[in-house]
Every structure is written in structure tokens, then in C-alpha cells.
Design a protein around this motif. Structure first.
Motif, short mmCIF file in Angstrom:
data_model
loop_
_atom_site.label_atom_id
_atom_site.label_comp_id
_atom_site.label_asym_id
_atom_site.label_seq_id
_atom_site.Cartn_x
_atom_site.Cartn_y
_atom_site.Cartn_z
N SER A 63 0.84 -1.20 0.00
CA SER A 63 0.00 0.00 0.00
C SER A 63 0.87 1.25 0.00
N ASP A 183 -5.79 -0.49 -4.57
CA ASP A 183 -5.22 -1.06 -3.34
C ASP A 183 -6.17 -2.11 -2.78
N GLU A 184 -5.94 -3.35 -3.10
CA GLU A 184 -6.78 -4.47 -2.67
C GLU A 184 -8.27 -4.17 -2.88
MG LIG Z 1 -2.23 -2.76 2.21
#
Ligand SMILES: [Mg+2]
Ligand SMILES: Nc1ncnc2c1ncn2[C@@H]1O[C@H](COP(=O)(O)OP(=O)(O)O)[C@@H](O)[C@H]1O
Lengths: 264, 217
Positions: A63, A183-184
Motif C-alpha cells: 500500500s 489497493d486491494e
Molecule cells: Mg495494504
């Protein structure tokens, strides 16, 4: 006559659309949170049109890496250049870059007090200076693109997780970004909603968007990514095209990681 | 000479209530404007702004309101300004209200999830746009019940302006009591008028709070 696909795995990877132009360049990037070094000497070059999947254990700095690209996190050492603009302490460079880089978060982060349409129109109006009518047209275009135009007047709280994430993608696209960071994006979703979001992302990839996706959806990585990057403890341990990455991981750490997340 | 308590005396008290309302309104409005600045300074990334606003809040929350009114009223006179009790009360209460509102609103701004701030930033919005269109509308919703609750406190606080000689509700009661010597009757009426102003607001605050904690739409 249909061209014969020699290697079916490459179906989604028409390599022709990747230019030679480097659109993101990270050189010797380092970052600390207090005493803890999150990013250790990161070198990464992304070419325009390239699709990159970043994976690695939790806490490895994935991240933080992509958040440095739009400066939601500030790096302390090294250089980051995005589309020719070097990110410095000057706030103007950050503004310039954020206009060109869209981001999709794990927790959607839609604005709960605005409708779906309001979410999508805000930045075009307040950042790009579009009129209300223009912004509405842009918003509807991208809401159609993520196949959710009928929800335009609802509030985020009235939508399912998958729908919210698609709105978040549309909202980012409304700024017409050159690069999209994910991000995910599917980690907070119920399993039955993962596919609709991944399909939206695949559609985006097919249109030639430059994408950096932190995800553990290895099926997505296999079919969409030009390159898979494995991070561990703040370092890029290994990077390779997906077929090579999954078939012959070089590092022990990568093998361990893949052993944990891939179905046996 | 003792006057009987009649309709005129009652009317005198009731009319003074409008000054209580006016003083409350001015202090609330002024306090809101300055308080917003204080709340923004408290949540700023600029350290000197944070320090200055923190000191401001601590100063006004850590000393009695009556001393603040005395300081404004007598202090201004010492400094050579000729302030009337009305202006002194309005200024003193404004400063005091701004500190309390600033602290209440700081909490509300910080209660908006960090992801909202980041999402707005990632879209290219700068500080003013992020605040105005994303953070403050959400903070305002959270802020409504405690702000109305504070308004109730403020209305009651205006009674202290009587001590520096401003004729609002409490002072009107004192004046009538001095003339009629009917303290129980007079101050019961004064209290009843305060109650009539404050009670609906308290109810409103409670209602807003309940609505806020209800599941989102
Ligand atoms: Mg992360
Ligand atoms: N704002 C922060 N302050 C302190 N530590 C942080 C902060 N953000 C992340 N970290 C730490 O940095 C490390 C990397 O975080 P992150 O980039 O979120 O990892 P990943 O996305 O790979 O799970 C983690 O150990 C995390 O606890």
C-alpha cells in the motif's frame, strides 16, 4: 480469418499497446514510519499501458508503495517521477500528479453524503472546472461503463459492496486519469461480488489503461498482468511476467508466499 | 417605596428576554465563525496554528466566564476604550463560545474517517475543496446535536452579563425584585422564561442525537 492464439495464456496481453515511454519511475525510493523502514530502496519503472500486479505478505509495504505514487504518503529518499513530473515537496507537483492518477481503495471511501452521481461529479467540477451539465455527462458515461447507471441517484449506503466499488472506479475514471492505482479493491467484498469488480478492472485493462493493482487475486494477475511484482519487508523481491512468475518463482520467499495463497 | 408586582413588571421582564436572545444569537454567530477557524487550526498540519489554537481553547476553557467578561469590560476601559456593557458582553461571550465550539467541532472533523480525506485528495481536490465538499458536510452532521446542546449552555451563560450591568433577562429580574421585593415570584418567572427558551432546544438536541445514531439511510 481469426488469428490463431499460439499461447492461450497471452490472450489478454496484447503486448503491442505497451509503449516504450516510462510513465512512472521510482529510483532508490525509501520511506520510514518513525524508526521503521517501510520501503527499502525501491526501483520500479512502469511503461504507459502496462498492467502491474503487486502482491506480498501483509505489512510488506504494498500500500505504501502505491500511495507514494500519488503522494498520499511522502517518501523520504529517492526520486519518483510520474508522467514527466518529479514529485517534490512542492504542492503543485502533487496537484498535477493527482489529476492524472486515479485511486481505488479497499474500503471504497465513497462520500456518504453525496449521491452516486454527486460522488462522480465532484472532482470534474471542483478540480477540472467542468460545468454541472458537463460533469453529469462525464459521470453518466463512466457509470454506464461500470454498468451501474440506474443507481446514479442513490446514496452509497444503499448499494452493495460490489456496486460501491464499481462506483469508486467510475468516480476515479471521471477525472480521465492516465494511471489507475488499486489497493486491494476486492479484499473487503463478499466473495460473490469479487467477480463484478474484477470484470470491471479487466475491461479497463483491455482499454489500455496503465494499472498498478495490489491484489491477491492470482487469477486476475495471470490473465491481465503484464508483470507481477512480489514485495516482502519493504523490498521488491522479484518481478516477472505472470507465466514466468507463477511457473518458476526464483526466490525462496516468493515460493513460500505462493505456496500459502495458491490453491494446491 | 415598594411597588406591587403587576402586568407592567411582568412585561418588563419579558421584554428583557429579547436581549438575552439577541446576546445569545450574536455570541453564537460570532462564536461559530471564530470557532470554525479554531477547529480548522486545531486540525491543521501546520504546527504553530495547532499550538496557538490549543492555547486559545485552554485559556477560555480553563478560566471562569465571569472573569473573561470582567477582563473584557474593565480591561477595555483600562486600555482607554469606552465599551458599553452590551459590547463587552457580546465580545466576551463570543470569544468564550468560539473556544468551546472550536473544541466540539475539532472532534467532529476528526471523527470523519481518514479515508474520506484521502479519497478527496486522490481525486485532486486541494485543502479548501476537501474541507468544504467532503469533510465539513460530514462533520456538520455529527456536530449538530452537541452544537445545539452548547447553545443551551450559552443562553444560560448570558445571565452572567447581568453582573457587568447589561440589562438582559436576569438583570431585569434583579431590577424588578429591587422594586417589588418579591424575589420568589420574580425569579420563578425569570427561570420559567429561561426554561421556555432552553427546553425545546434540549429536546431538539436529544432528537438529533437519536436520529444520528439510528442506522444510516
Ligand atoms: Mg495494504
Ligand atoms: N501511517 C502509518 N504509521 C506507521 N506505520 C505504518 C503506517 N502505515 C503503514 N504502516 C506500517 O508500514 C508497514 C507497511 O504497511 P503497508 O504498506 O500498509 O503494507 P501492506 O499494504 O503490504 O499490507 C506495516 O508494518 C504497517 O504497520
Amino acid at each position: 480469418m481469426q488469428p490463431v492464439a499460439v499461447n492461450p495464456e497471452l490472450d489478454h496481453v496484447p503486448a503491442h499497446h505497451i509503449g516504450d515511454r516510462v510513465i512512472i519511475a521510482m529510483e532508490g525510493v525509501q520511506k520510514w514510519f518513525g524508526d521503521f523502514q517501510v520501503l527499502k530502496d525501491i526501483d520500479l519503472q512502469v511503461r504507459a499501458g502496462e498492467r502491474i500486479v503487486v502482491c506480498g505478505p501483509s505489512g510488506s509495504g504494498k500500500s505504501t508503495l502505491i500511495r507514494c505514487i500519488n503522494q498520499l504518503e511522502q517518501h523520504q529518499k529517492g526520486r519518483i517521477t510520474v508522467d514527466g513530473v518529479e514529485l517534490g515537496r512542492d504542492l503543485r507537483t502533487i496537484d498535477t500528479v493527482r489529476r492524472e492518477v486515479g485511486m481505488v481503495f479497499q474500503s471504497f471511501n465513497l462520500f456518504p453524503h453525496l449521491t452516486v452521481l454527486g460522488n462522480c461529479m465532484l472532482a470534474p467540477m471542483k478540480v477540472r472546472g467542468a460545468s454541472k451539465a458537463e460533469a453529469r455527462a462525464i459521470a453518466m458515461k463512466y457509470l454506464e461503463r461500470v454498468r451501474i447507471p440506474d443507481q446514479a441517484d442513490k446514496y452509497p449506503g444503499q448499494l452493495s459492496g460490489g456496486q460501491q466499488q464499481r462506483v469508486a472506479i467510475a468516480r476515479a475514471l471521471c477525472m480521465n486519469p492516465k494511471i489507475m492505482l488499486f489497493d486491494e479493491p476486492t479484499s473487503a467484498l463478499d466473495p460473490e461480488m469479487v467477480k463484478e469488480v474484477l470484470d470491471t478492472m479487466i475491461g479497463l485493462a483491455d482499454d489500455g489503461m496503465t494499472m498498478l493493482c495490489v491484489t491477491h487475486e492470482m487469477g486476475f494477475a495471470r490473465s491481465v498482468a503484464d508483470r507481477v511484482i512480489f514485495m516482502d519487508r519493504g523490498e521488491i523481491v522479484e518481478q516477472a511476467p505472470p507465466e514466468e512468475f507463477f511457473a518458476n518463482p526464483k526466490s525462496e520467499r516468493t515460493r513460500n508466499f505462493l505456496g500459502q495463497i495458491l490453491p494446491h | 417605596m415598594i411597588r406591587p408586582f403587576g402586568y407592567n413588571e411582568f412585561l418588563f421582564i419579558l421584554t428583557a428576554a429579547q436581549w438575552t436572545l439577541a446576546l445569545s444569537a450574536i455570541a453564537f454567530l460570532g462564536g461559530a465563525i471564530v470557532g470554525l477557524g479554531i477547529a480548522l487550526a486545531r486540525t491543521s498540519t501546520i504546527k504553530p496554528l495547532r499550538l496557538a489554537s490549543t492555547s486559545y481553547i485552554q485559556l477560555f476553557q480553563g478560566t471562569p466566564l465571569l472573569m473573561q467578561l470582567f477582563l473584557v469590560f474593565f480591561g477595555a476601559t483600562v486600555l482607554g476604550f469606552d465599551v458599553n456593557p452590551w459590547a463587552a458582553a457580546a465580545l466576551g461571550l463570543t470569544l468564550n463560545a468560539s473556544a468551546f465550539l472550536g473544541e466540539i467541532w475539532r472532534g467532529c472533523i476528526q471523527a470523519v474517517p481518514k479515508g474520506q480525506w484521502e479519497a478527496a485528495g486522490a481525486l485532486g481536490l486541494r485543502y479548501p475543496g476537501r474541507m468544504m465538499y467532503v469533510i465539513l458536510p460530514q462533520a456538520a452532521k455529527i456536530a449538530l446535536p452537541p452544537t445545539v446542546g452548547f447553545l443551551v449552555q450559552l443562553i444560560k451563560s448570558t445571565s452572567l452579563a447581568a453582573i457587568i450591568g447589561f440589562t438582559e433577562l436576569t438583570r431585569a429580574g434583579q431590577i424588578i425584585n429591587n422594586a417589588t421585593f418579591k424575589p420568589f415570584l420574580v425569579f420563578s418567572i425569570v427561570a420559567a422564561i429561561y426554561f421556555a427558551m432552553c427546553w425545546p432546544l434540549s429536546l431538539l438536541s436529544t432528537y438529533l442525537e437519536r436520529r444520528l445514531s439510528a442506522p444510516a439511510r
